[in-house]
Write a protein that holds these residues in place. Structure first.
Motif, PDB file in Angstrom:
ATOM      1  N   LYS A 148       0.946  -1.201   0.112  1.00 24.68           N
ATOM      2  CA  LYS A 148       0.103   0.003   0.384  1.00 24.68           C
ATOM      3  C   LYS A 148       0.867   1.168  -0.469  1.00 24.68           C
ATOM      4  O   LYS A 148       0.370   1.856  -0.563  1.00 24.68           O
ATOM      5  CB  LYS A 148      -1.313  -0.102   1.302  1.00 24.68           C
ATOM      6  N   GLU A 149       1.658   1.292   0.860  1.00 23.07           N
ATOM      7  CA  GLU A 149       2.805   2.710   0.860  1.00 23.07           C
ATOM      8  C   GLU A 149       3.681   2.645  -0.182  1.00 23.07           C
ATOM      9  O   GLU A 149       3.837   3.838  -0.959  1.00 23.07           O
ATOM     10  CB  GLU A 149       4.205   1.899   1.573  1.00 23.07           C
ATOM     11  N   ALA A 150       4.117   1.786  -0.923  1.00 23.02           N
ATOM     12  CA  ALA A 150       4.563   1.524  -2.911  1.00 23.02           C
ATOM     13  C   ALA A 150       3.276   1.955  -3.267  1.00 23.02           C
ATOM     14  O   ALA A 150       3.982   2.937  -4.127  1.00 23.02           O
ATOM     15  CB  ALA A 150       4.886  -0.337  -3.089  1.00 23.02           C
ATOM     16  N   VAL A 151       2.016   1.858  -3.255  1.00 20.74           N
ATOM     17  CA  VAL A 151       1.140   2.486  -4.446  1.00 20.74           C
ATOM     18  C   VAL A 151       1.371   3.900  -4.570  1.00 20.74           C
ATOM     19  O   VAL A 151       0.844   4.839  -5.730  1.00 20.74           O
ATOM     20  CB  VAL A 151       0.240   1.932  -4.183  1.00 20.74           C
ATOM     21  N   LEU A 152       0.971   4.259  -2.695  1.00 21.18           N
ATOM     22  CA  LEU A 152       1.245   5.518  -2.548  1.00 21.18           C
ATOM     23  C   LEU A 152       2.343   6.535  -2.823  1.00 21.18           C
ATOM     24  O   LEU A 152       1.999   7.523  -3.631  1.00 21.18           O
ATOM     25  CB  LEU A 152       0.455   5.853  -1.173  1.00 21.18           C
ATOM     26  N   LEU A 153       3.157   5.745  -2.804  1.00 24.69           N
ATOM     27  CA  LEU A 153       4.711   6.401  -3.253  1.00 24.69           C
ATOM     28  C   LEU A 153       4.875   6.876  -4.623  1.00 24.69           C
ATOM     29  O   LEU A 153       4.825   7.870  -5.177  1.00 24.69           O
ATOM     30  CB  LEU A 153       5.618   6.169  -2.230  1.00 24.69           C
ATOM     31  N   LEU A 154       3.980   5.905  -5.555  1.00 20.55           N
ATOM     32  CA  LEU A 154       4.145   6.014  -6.506  1.00 20.55           C
ATOM     33  C   LEU A 154       3.628   6.493  -7.411  1.00 20.55           C
ATOM     34  O   LEU A 154       2.975   5.357  -8.367  1.00 20.55           O
ATOM     35  CB  LEU A 154       4.843   4.700  -7.124  1.00 20.55           C
ATOM     36  N   GLY A 155       2.027   7.071  -6.897  1.00 21.48           N
ATOM     37  CA  GLY A 155       1.207   7.476  -7.638  1.00 21.48           C
ATOM     38  C   GLY A 155      -0.023   7.250  -8.163  1.00 21.48           C
ATOM     39  O   GLY A 155      -0.471   7.365  -8.852  1.00 21.48           O
ATOM     40  N   GLY A 156      -0.157   5.925  -7.444  1.00 21.12           N
ATOM     41  CA  GLY A 156      -1.247   5.113  -7.674  1.00 21.12           C
ATOM     42  C   GLY A 156      -2.590   5.051  -6.476  1.00 21.12           C
ATOM     43  O   GLY A 156      -2.238   6.345  -5.495  1.00 21.12           O
ATOM     44  N   ASP A 157      -3.354   4.367  -6.677  1.00 22.74           N
ATOM     45  CA  ASP A 157      -4.946   4.490  -5.671  1.00 22.74           C
ATOM     46  C   ASP A 157      -5.282   3.592  -4.941  1.00 22.74           C
ATOM     47  O   ASP A 157      -5.344   2.570  -5.914  1.00 22.74           O
ATOM     48  CB  ASP A 157      -6.142   5.622  -6.200  1.00 22.74           C
ATOM     49  N   TRP A 158      -4.621   3.261  -3.985  1.00 25.77           N
ATOM     50  CA  TRP A 158      -5.376   1.844  -3.292  1.00 25.77           C
ATOM     51  C   TRP A 158      -6.760   1.379  -3.295  1.00 25.77           C
ATOM     52  O   TRP A 158      -6.432  -0.003  -3.196  1.00 25.77           O
ATOM     53  CB  TRP A 158      -4.886   2.007  -1.512  1.00 25.77           C
ATOM     54  N   ASN A 159      -7.779   2.451  -3.681  1.00 27.72           N
ATOM     55  CA  ASN A 159      -8.808   1.908  -3.869  1.00 27.72           C
ATOM     56  C   ASN A 159      -9.090   1.078  -5.047  1.00 27.72           C
ATOM     57  O   ASN A 159      -9.732   0.335  -5.697  1.00 27.72           O
ATOM     58  CB  ASN A 159      -9.721   3.043  -4.166  1.00 27.72           C
ATOM     59  N   ASP A 160      -7.968   1.688  -5.792  1.00 29.15           N
ATOM     60  CA  ASP A 160      -8.206   0.666  -7.421  1.00 29.15           C
ATOM     61  C   ASP A 160      -7.829  -0.276  -7.246  1.00 29.15           C
ATOM     62  O   ASP A 160      -8.565  -1.194  -8.547  1.00 29.15           O
ATOM     63  CB  ASP A 160      -6.564   1.409  -8.266  1.00 29.15           C
ATOM     64  N   ILE A 161      -7.093  -1.040  -6.375  1.00 30.33           N
ATOM     65  CA  ILE A 161      -6.976  -1.980  -6.138  1.00 30.33           C
ATOM     66  C   ILE A 161      -7.174  -3.192  -4.994  1.00 30.33           C
ATOM     67  O   ILE A 161      -6.950  -4.432  -4.313  1.00 30.33           O
ATOM     68  CB  ILE A 161      -5.457  -2.622  -6.194  1.00 30.33           C
ATOM     69  N   ASP A 162      -7.588  -2.587  -4.438  1.00 28.00           N
ATOM     70  CA  ASP A 162      -8.222  -3.301  -2.495  1.00 28.00           C
ATOM     71  C   ASP A 162      -9.278  -3.933  -2.687  1.00 28.00           C
ATOM     72  O   ASP A 162      -9.133  -5.440  -2.288  1.00 28.00           O
ATOM     73  CB  ASP A 162      -8.959  -1.475  -2.090  1.00 28.00           C
ATOM     74  N   ALA A 163     -10.224  -3.797  -3.792  1.00 30.31           N
ATOM     75  CA  ALA A 163     -10.789  -5.579  -3.232  1.00 30.31           C
ATOM     76  C   ALA A 163      -9.779  -6.673  -4.263  1.00 30.31           C
ATOM     77  O   ALA A 163     -11.205  -7.367  -3.402  1.00 30.31           O
ATOM     78  CB  ALA A 163     -12.254  -4.844  -4.818  1.00 30.31           C
ATOM     79  N   GLU A 164      -9.450  -6.138  -5.750  1.00 30.56           N
ATOM     80  CA  GLU A 164      -8.482  -7.579  -5.570  1.00 30.56           C
ATOM     81  C   GLU A 164      -8.056  -8.050  -4.509  1.00 30.56           C
ATOM     82  O   GLU A 164      -8.059  -8.924  -4.449  1.00 30.56           O
ATOM     83  CB  GLU A 164      -8.146  -7.409  -6.945  1.00 30.56           C
ATOM     84  N   MET A 165      -7.346  -7.386  -4.182  1.00 30.28           N
ATOM     85  CA  MET A 165      -6.407  -7.578  -3.026  1.00 30.28           C
ATOM     86  C   MET A 165      -6.950  -8.394  -2.103  1.00 30.28           C
ATOM     87  O   MET A 165      -6.902  -9.224  -1.401  1.00 30.28           O
ATOM     88  CB  MET A 165      -5.538  -6.702  -2.454  1.00 30.28           C
ATOM     89  N   ASP A 166      -7.614  -7.834  -1.514  1.00 28.78           N
ATOM     90  CA  ASP A 166      -9.167  -8.826  -0.327  1.00 28.78           C
ATOM     91  C   ASP A 166      -9.145 -10.047  -0.806  1.00 28.78           C
ATOM     92  O   ASP A 166      -8.925 -10.884  -0.187  1.00 28.78           O
ATOM     93  CB  ASP A 166      -9.424  -8.031   0.067  1.00 28.78           C
ATOM     94  N   TYR A 167      -9.784 -10.235  -2.610  1.00 26.47           N
ATOM     95  CA  TYR A 167     -10.107 -11.428  -3.143  1.00 26.47           C
ATOM     96  C   TYR A 167      -8.557 -12.617  -2.973  1.00 26.47           C
ATOM     97  O   TYR A 167      -9.198 -13.645  -2.133  1.00 26.47           O
ATOM     98  CB  TYR A 167     -10.622 -11.220  -3.880  1.00 26.47           C
TER      99      TYR A 167
END
Length: 576
Positions: free
Chosen positions: A420-439
């Motif tokens: 999550k830290e990497a996604v945010l630092l490198l310009g992404g939005d965790w919400n974009d993959i949150d559901a898939e990561m949870d599954y």
């Protein structure tokens, strides 16, 4: 009020604004032919001709803002401290300020000098305010001087060392750390020469006795020494010994071996007197590393700053990215980044960050196989000793304008906080993959496999071999047994088998996550981990596996999947 003169702001032609530390160093880095030296020359021209009109010839510098303070009396006092107080010129009957040649006959009318300072136009007096040191003059004789009228303060750095034995000792100690011998000055001759070594005798009241004269005569002159020693000393002398308010140094590493370049960077960061602004253009990661180390040592005792500016040029387009003093402090606070080779990325057009050195070697070989006889990309592979600092290092390099990608094993997905830290630092939005990561996390974590005891026993026996009596296990054997006894959960299986081991919705979720991360420059190994790229070679200790891969030539024939994976990372860098 004391005299103050410094560069407040440097505005580049493409719009970047650089605010250099008021007391400290600004380092310009970038690939070859990016324009670092040209930028420095334009900067010096802009200061010498302040107020500055960039005109048609300037490619880099649009404008500079200079701060100066102090009235005429303050300026005269400042000049007197530097051996430049007004002198009466009999030929003209005027009071003059000595010019660059330091002869009484040469100089500028004192009233005109003070008027120029008050007007803010410094072109005619800039030789006192800026010292620029260029590679082509680095080997000239900049250390010799002459005994002066000692009713006045010394004006040349060597005169100051002659006059101040404490300053001489400090300078000599720094030189000795670099070259193993002290600097000696013969105070019995009318010319001031820096000499190498020690007489082994105490100076006496003049005149010197025969033995002392012979001892001085036997010492070699600095100007008779090699290029590296002379270049190092010229920079050190004119930067550390009562320097001008602004120092400009082009390629300080020229003529130096890497250890001396690193030490010079450390010295300039640690020992340049305050207040002084130093501007440097360098190709040397050793010099930059030394400057970072020196600045780190100062942090608790001095407010000196260090900022970085990386410049680049593609065809006719120029660009610049800066890392201000606060951001550099983040690097200094992390010894792994400070002492690692990460800073070498500042001199390349792209960086791929890996977990370990072996990963860098393997993927570098794959890039060579892809490249063959094609154009050589100015890309380097660097490692950060594990996954923990991958994102932070990538973020800092990108802040400096360096396209940076990450290659990591698939189990990077297992540490959600780090991911999550990497996604945010490198310009992404965790919400974009949150559901898939949870599954995916729930699916993989539900799969736990306990191995049969008989199978475990058999494998332990094969690891131990024919050990007898008091024979102890090797470290490698103990590591193998420890790994064997771990319960094989789904994440471990995924790291060994890769995304292809997943089916249905779990496989689709994993593919979408990897594709999203790749768009951010994070490339996770789809086959699991590094060793899975060449399954013909048994995995185990990575160094042993890597040796066999190279010895058997597997790196020369990468699989199509490996080619596509590595090419994707390279394509990302070229498009960034």
């Amino acid at each position: 009020m004391a005299v103050s003169f410094h560069l407040k702001e440097l505005r580049l032609s493409e719009g970047t604004i650089i605010e250099p530390p008021l007391d400290g160093m600004t380092v310009f880095t970038g690939p070859n032919n990016s324009g670092k030296s040209a930028l420095l020359r334009e900067l010096v021209t802009a200061i010498h001709h302040h107020p500055y009109d960039s005109g048609q010839e300037a490619h880099w510098v649009n404008s500079v803002q200079i701060h100066q303070s102090g009235d005429g009396e303050d300026l005269l006092a400042w000049l007197k401290e530097r051996g430049r107080e007004p002198r009466f010129d009999r030929s003209s009957g005027r009071s003059v300020i000595p010019g660059p040649s330091d002869h009484d006959q040469s100089g500028m009318d004192t009233d005109e000098f003070l008027s120029t300072w008050a007007s803010g136009s410094v072109s005619s007096i800039s030789y006192l305010l800026v010292n620029d040191q260029w590679t082509e003059g680095r080997l000239g004789n900049q250390t010799d001087s002459h005994v002066w009228n000692q009713s006045r303060p010394p004006s040349h750095p060597s005169q100051l060392l002659w006059d101040d034995k404490e300053a001489h000792l400090k300078f000599s100690n720094l030189f000795e750390r670099a070259f193993g011998q002290p600097i000696t000055i013969n105070r019995y001759t009318p010319q001031i020469h820096l000499q190498i070594g020690s007489t082994g005798m105490e100076d006496t009241a003049p005149p010197a006795g025969p033995q002392l004269r012979e001892a001085y005569a036997a010492l070699p002159l600095l100007q008779q020494q090699g290029d590296g020693m002379r270049a190092f000393t010229n920079i050190l002398l004119h930067t550390l010994v009562r320097p001008a308010p602004i120092i400009v140094i082009d390629e300080p590493e020229a003529f130096l071996h890497p250890p001396q370049a690193r030490l010079l960077g450390r010295y300039l960061a640690l020992h340049t007197p305050s207040p002084c602004q130093v501007f440097v253009a360098t190709h040397s990661v050793d010099f930059l590393s030394g400057a970072l180390e020196g600045n780190a040592l100062l942090r608790k005792s001095s407010p000196k700053g260090l900022s970085l500016a990386r410049i680049s040029r593609k065809e006719n387009e120029i660009s610049a990215k800066t890392l201000n003093s606060e951001s550099v402090r983040d690097i200094l606070d992390n010894p792994l980044l400070r002492y690692s080779n990460i800073v070498s990325g500042l001199f390349h057009d792209g960086v791929i960050l890996c977990e370990a050195e072996g990963d860098c070697h393997f993927y570098a070989a794959t890039i060579d196989a892809l490249r063959k006889s094609g154009q050589h990309e100015n890309v380097t592979l660097l490692h950060v000793n594990g996954k923990a600092r991958l994102a932070d290092a990538a973020h800092k390099l990108r802040t400096c304008g360096i396209p940076t990608a990450i290659i990591a094993d698939l189990d990077y997905l297992n540490d959600e906080n780090k991911l999550k830290e990497a996604v945010l630092l490198l310009g992404g939005d965790w919400n974009d993959i949150d559901a898939e990561m949870d599954y995916l996390r729930k699916h993989v974590s539900s799969s736990v496999t306990a191995r049969p005891a008989a199978e475990v026993k058999k494998e332990i026996a094969s690891i131990i071999g024919n050990a007898r009596g008091r024979e102890t296990l090797s470290k490698f054997q103990m590591e193998q047994i420890t790994e064997l006894l771990k319960t094989a959960d789904g994440w471990k299986s995924l790291k060994v088998a890769g995304v292809s081991a997943l089916i249905g919705d779990a496989h689709g979720a994993a593919k979408r996550i990897l594709e999203y991360l790749a768009r951010l420059g994070i490339f996770l190994v789809p086959v699991g981990e590094l060793e899975c790229w060449v399954r013909e070679v048994p995995s185990g200790r990575k160094s042993v596996w890597l040796t066999r891969v190279f010895d058997e030539g597997h790196h020369e024939r990468p699989s199509m999947e490996l080619r596509d994976f590595t090419q994707a990372a390279m394509t990302y860098l070229s498009a960034a």
